[in-house]
Design an enzyme around this catalytic site. Sequence first.
Site, PDB file in Angstrom:
ATOM      1  N   ALA A  63     -41.194  -6.779  18.815  1.00  0.00           N
ATOM      2  CA  ALA A  63     -41.957  -7.933  19.381  1.00  0.00           C
ATOM      3  C   ALA A  63     -42.924  -8.220  18.124  1.00  0.00           C
ATOM      4  O   ALA A  63     -43.099  -7.414  17.202  1.00  0.00           O
ATOM      5  CB  ALA A  63     -43.003  -7.794  20.321  1.00  0.00           C
ATOM      6  N   GLU A 105     -35.576  -3.023  23.529  1.00  0.00           N
ATOM      7  CA  GLU A 105     -35.598  -3.496  24.817  1.00  0.00           C
ATOM      8  C   GLU A 105     -34.291  -4.744  25.133  1.00  0.00           C
ATOM      9  O   GLU A 105     -33.886  -4.843  25.851  1.00  0.00           O
ATOM     10  CB  GLU A 105     -36.963  -4.039  25.132  1.00  0.00           C
ATOM     11  CG  GLU A 105     -37.878  -2.954  25.403  1.00  0.00           C
ATOM     12  CD  GLU A 105     -39.306  -3.441  25.518  1.00  0.00           C
ATOM     13  OE1 GLU A 105     -39.799  -2.917  26.674  1.00  0.00           O
ATOM     14  OE2 GLU A 105     -39.683  -3.942  24.677  1.00  0.00           O
TER      15      GLU A 105
HETATM   16  N1  T1G Z   1     -44.165  -7.368  13.935  1.00  0.00           N
HETATM   17  C1  T1G Z   1     -44.857  -8.226  13.019  1.00  0.00           C
HETATM   18  N2  T1G Z   1     -44.737  -7.706  11.754  1.00  0.00           N
HETATM   19  C2  T1G Z   1     -44.091  -6.636  11.309  1.00  0.00           C
HETATM   20  C3  T1G Z   1     -43.331  -5.729  12.255  1.00  0.00           C
HETATM   21  C4  T1G Z   1     -43.862  -6.379  13.805  1.00  0.00           C
HETATM   22  N3  T1G Z   1     -43.107  -5.506  14.609  1.00  0.00           N
HETATM   23  N4  T1G Z   1     -42.980  -4.674  11.917  1.00  0.00           N
HETATM   24  C5  T1G Z   1     -43.206  -4.705  10.691  1.00  0.00           C
HETATM   25  N5  T1G Z   1     -43.957  -5.876  10.030  1.00  0.00           N
HETATM   26  C6  T1G Z   1     -44.241  -6.286   8.812  1.00  0.00           C
HETATM   27  C7  T1G Z   1     -45.294  -5.229   8.252  1.00  0.00           C
HETATM   28  O1  T1G Z   1     -46.789  -5.784   8.673  1.00  0.00           O
HETATM   29  C8  T1G Z   1     -44.923  -5.733   6.967  1.00  0.00           C
HETATM   30  O2  T1G Z   1     -45.620  -6.893   6.504  1.00  0.00           O
HETATM   31  C9  T1G Z   1     -43.641  -6.061   6.705  1.00  0.00           C
HETATM   32  O3  T1G Z   1     -43.195  -6.261   8.122  1.00  0.00           O
HETATM   33  C10 T1G Z   1     -42.768  -4.740   6.359  1.00  0.00           C
HETATM   34  O4  T1G Z   1     -43.054  -3.510   7.065  1.00  0.00           O
HETATM   35  C11 T1G Z   1     -42.736  -5.950  24.173  1.00  0.00           C
HETATM   36  C12 T1G Z   1     -44.796  -5.239  22.824  1.00  0.00           C
HETATM   37  C13 T1G Z   1     -39.821  -1.395  11.265  1.00  0.00           C
HETATM   38  C14 T1G Z   1     -40.126   0.768  10.466  1.00  0.00           C
HETATM   39  O5  T1G Z   1     -43.760  -0.596  16.488  1.00  0.00           O
HETATM   40  O6  T1G Z   1     -42.478   0.624  12.387  1.00  0.00           O
HETATM   41  O7  T1G Z   1     -42.098  -4.486  20.606  1.00  0.00           O
HETATM   42  O8  T1G Z   1     -47.350  -5.924   4.731  1.00  0.00           O
HETATM   43  O9  T1G Z   1     -44.104  -2.354   5.353  1.00  0.00           O
HETATM   44  O10 T1G Z   1     -42.038   0.819   5.626  1.00  0.00           O
HETATM   45  O11 T1G Z   1     -42.117  -3.687  24.375  1.00  0.00           O
HETATM   46  O12 T1G Z   1     -42.680  -1.732   9.727  1.00  0.00           O
HETATM   47  O13 T1G Z   1     -45.213  -6.994   4.046  1.00  0.00           O
HETATM   48  O14 T1G Z   1     -46.749  -8.402   5.035  1.00  0.00           O
HETATM   49  O15 T1G Z   1     -43.773  -1.565   7.507  1.00  0.00           O
HETATM   50  O16 T1G Z   1     -39.933  -0.367   5.703  1.00  0.00           O
HETATM   51  C15 T1G Z   1     -42.908  -2.254  18.407  1.00  0.00           C
HETATM   52  C16 T1G Z   1     -43.537  -1.572  13.897  1.00  0.00           C
HETATM   53  C17 T1G Z   1     -43.690  -3.467  18.686  1.00  0.00           C
HETATM   54  C18 T1G Z   1     -42.521  -0.998  15.047  1.00  0.00           C
HETATM   55  C19 T1G Z   1     -40.374  -0.862   8.664  1.00  0.00           C
HETATM   56  N6  T1G Z   1     -42.470  -2.094  17.111  1.00  0.00           N
HETATM   57  N7  T1G Z   1     -42.992  -1.611  12.604  1.00  0.00           N
HETATM   58  O17 T1G Z   1     -41.053  -0.045   7.673  1.00  0.00           O
HETATM   59  O18 T1G Z   1     -42.035  -1.715   6.148  1.00  0.00           O
HETATM   60  S1  T1G Z   1     -44.505  -3.786  19.932  1.00  0.00           S
HETATM   61  C20 T1G Z   1     -42.994  -1.202  16.079  1.00  0.00           C
HETATM   62  C21 T1G Z   1     -42.742  -0.394  11.803  1.00  0.00           C
HETATM   63  C22 T1G Z   1     -43.276  -4.300  21.117  1.00  0.00           C
HETATM   64  C23 T1G Z   1     -42.468  -4.694  23.318  1.00  0.00           C
HETATM   65  C24 T1G Z   1     -43.909  -4.323  22.407  1.00  0.00           C
HETATM   66  C25 T1G Z   1     -42.063  -0.515  10.587  1.00  0.00           C
HETATM   67  C26 T1G Z   1     -40.404  -0.538  10.145  1.00  0.00           C
HETATM   68  P1  T1G Z   1     -46.226  -7.141   5.008  1.00  0.00           P
HETATM   69  P2  T1G Z   1     -43.266  -2.298   6.506  1.00  0.00           P
HETATM   70  P3  T1G Z   1     -41.169  -0.434   6.348  1.00  0.00           P
END
Ligand code: T1G
Length: 693
Positions: A63, A105
């Site tokens: 998300a 999901e």
């Molecule tokens: N949403 C929005 N922006 C995101 C994002 C996300 N889920 N994940 C990463 N970004 C942005 C981040 O801020 C950065 O932006 C750029 O992408 C690169 O990320 C209903 C509610 C995927 C392993 O917890 O773990 O789904 O700084 O620097 O080191 O159940 O990002 O360049 O402007 O981290 O290669 C669950 C979160 C969401 C995964 C990549 N998902 N992301 O790592 O790059 S909750 C997560 C990560 C959800 C549902 C619920 C990592 C990555 P900017 P980065 P990276």
Amino acid sequence: MSDIVRVERDGDIGLICLTKPPVNALGVALRSAVFDALAELVADTSVRAIVLYGEGRLFSAGADIKDFARAAETPTLPDLLKALNDSAKPVVSVLHGVAFGGALELALATHLRVGIEGVKVGLPEVTLGLLPGAGGTQRLTRLTGIAPVIDIICKGRHVADSEALELGIIARLDQGDPRDAGLMAARDILAGNLTARPTDDLTVMADDAALSAARAKYAKGLTAPQRAIDAIEAATLPIDEGLKRERALFMELMQGEERAGLVHAFFAERATTKIPERGAQTRTVETVGVVGGGTMGVGIATAILIAGRPVTLIETQVEAAARAQKAIEANLTGALKRGKLTADSHAAAIGALSCVTDITALSDVDLVIEAIFEDMATKTGIFAKLDAVCKQGCILATNTSYLDVNEIAEATKRPQDVIGLHFFSPAHIMRLLEVVVGAKTAPEVTATVFEVARMIRKVPVRSEVCDGFIGNRILTTYRKACEYLVLDGADFSDVDQALEGFGFAMGPFAVGDLAGLDVAKATRDRKAATRPPEERYSPIADRIVDQGWFGRKTEAGYYVYEGTKKTGTNAGAVDIMHAERKALGLTPQEFSHQDIVDRCLTAMIMEATGVIQEGIALRPVDIDAVQLFGYGFPRHKGGPMHLADQIGPQALINRIEAYAIQDPYFWRVPELLRDMVATGRTFADLNVERAEP
Ligand code: T1G
């Protein structure tokens, strides 16, 4: 035609490709585009099966976390997943790179999942103070059973490709291009060689033992894992009831402060790289030199070797060089055990290390990090030598934690190549790296070390030069507030308990014992000559050190220890506390735990606001990153500046003014706070205003 989703046809197979960089985050635009693409392919009579895959380095990061602050727009993720699950045509999803949270999901709602070698999947929502809110607790449980899903969801851990196959999360593991793998799987399904079916058709065996064991394990922790267990328990219900229960628990957490704090911490970690020097041409850093084989030098060398770069470490004596070699090798073996290195990369790292005594061995390295003891004359001497030995263009960095980086730079003929890189001990573990930019540091030098920070998996925070930079300057004020509380009547064990209750892993006095009370006294003594007479001074710690109680290393400080195990409060220290209060004619006041927390955090925020006001730190969120990744600030609280917005600038001013009645020298309202009241701005507003400096 959408530019974030590509719809294709390959014979009787329809394909939906996610093309929304950087991480195919499932915001409303992408959800709508997938929803429409699915409807189009389901309606197309020439299409018999559908493949869903992602473009770029990963399938999707789930998300869009940026959406959390906004009201959910339709189609919501559950809407989209229902459409996928209910599709009359088999839908195959292909997972490459990572598939986290809503991304997994999404895949769980399709009828078959294929992984590409190296993929990591997971439902890490608890790390954001949430639980999987789009079917993850219901559908993953249908594939793996209750016990494995508790482990995956409550820890928020990543599941590697082989384990995902073993657990049945993916039906098969392929190599190569996701599109091709998807087409192959879809054809196998149409040929009857592979079975695709809605996960919702599966049922879950009850496992009360696993549920109650998990409840006991997570009872004392944060709320999200506890709620996740409640949702997982509902997976034994019919799917629609389970999904409803999950969503209700998800929405409860979405309103929570823990979620707000953890999401703030997620973005804090990524915000600090937005620096004014970001566009500058960077230099290549292939080889690194480290000067000094003490605790910091050893940790820094380890961090760089783990990142795959060769290190030449310089020590003054052969024995000292040998000791450093041994210590680094032990760290590397530890990293191997923790899975940070493979057997191959471990062997390569050992081979890439040389510990020598001849500084000319650094003549050709790209970056030198000096990590010797904190003495200005010794440091300027080393930098003069490095200036003579190192090639032009080599970056000369100092790991000093408080000395003037500009003064060190002036010891060379190339101050533009000098910068501060302040690591935190143990340097191969602690994630914070304060990057201290000198008055003459060249922009490309700053930009380059920020790239080095990413390479060694650190959270870099840019700081201008001042005494203690960002972190230690705020720590000094925070510590003074703690010591004044003890002078005025709070027991030091009470102060520790109050701050541990707030969420710190360890209270300030226990931390003092760990770091060594003699070290802190040396710093106080260094500053004694310049301490303003109006500044209150607590002699309690000095008196404790005078007794030879230096903390853990002497098994006595504020507390007493057997080895490293704390066994109680040091009665002698308590006596000193009472005696010093009496000697100063102080009548002890009553402080509740809330009073203690309020004063300590207000002191931290007060000093931090000054750090922002003076431009030492770029943004409030940089301060939060320093505190979260270097000083043990509880992650679910988001950081002191995030917290300051919850308190509000006027309330903070009122507090400081109230505390100032007793001590006007220490408690002073920063102008920036008054300005924020006048302009109605928050620290979050300042973060937005300065997002891209
Ligand atoms: N949403 C929005 N922006 C995101 C994002 C996300 N889920 N994940 C990463 N970004 C942005 C981040 O801020 C950065 O932006 C750029 O992408 C690169 O990320 C209903 C509610 C995927 C392993 O917890 O773990 O789904 O700084 O620097 O080191 O159940 O990002 O360049 O402007 O981290 O290669 C669950 C979160 C969401 C995964 C990549 N998902 N992301 O790592 O790059 S909750 C997560 C990560 C959800 C549902 C619920 C990592 C990555 P900017 P980065 P990276």
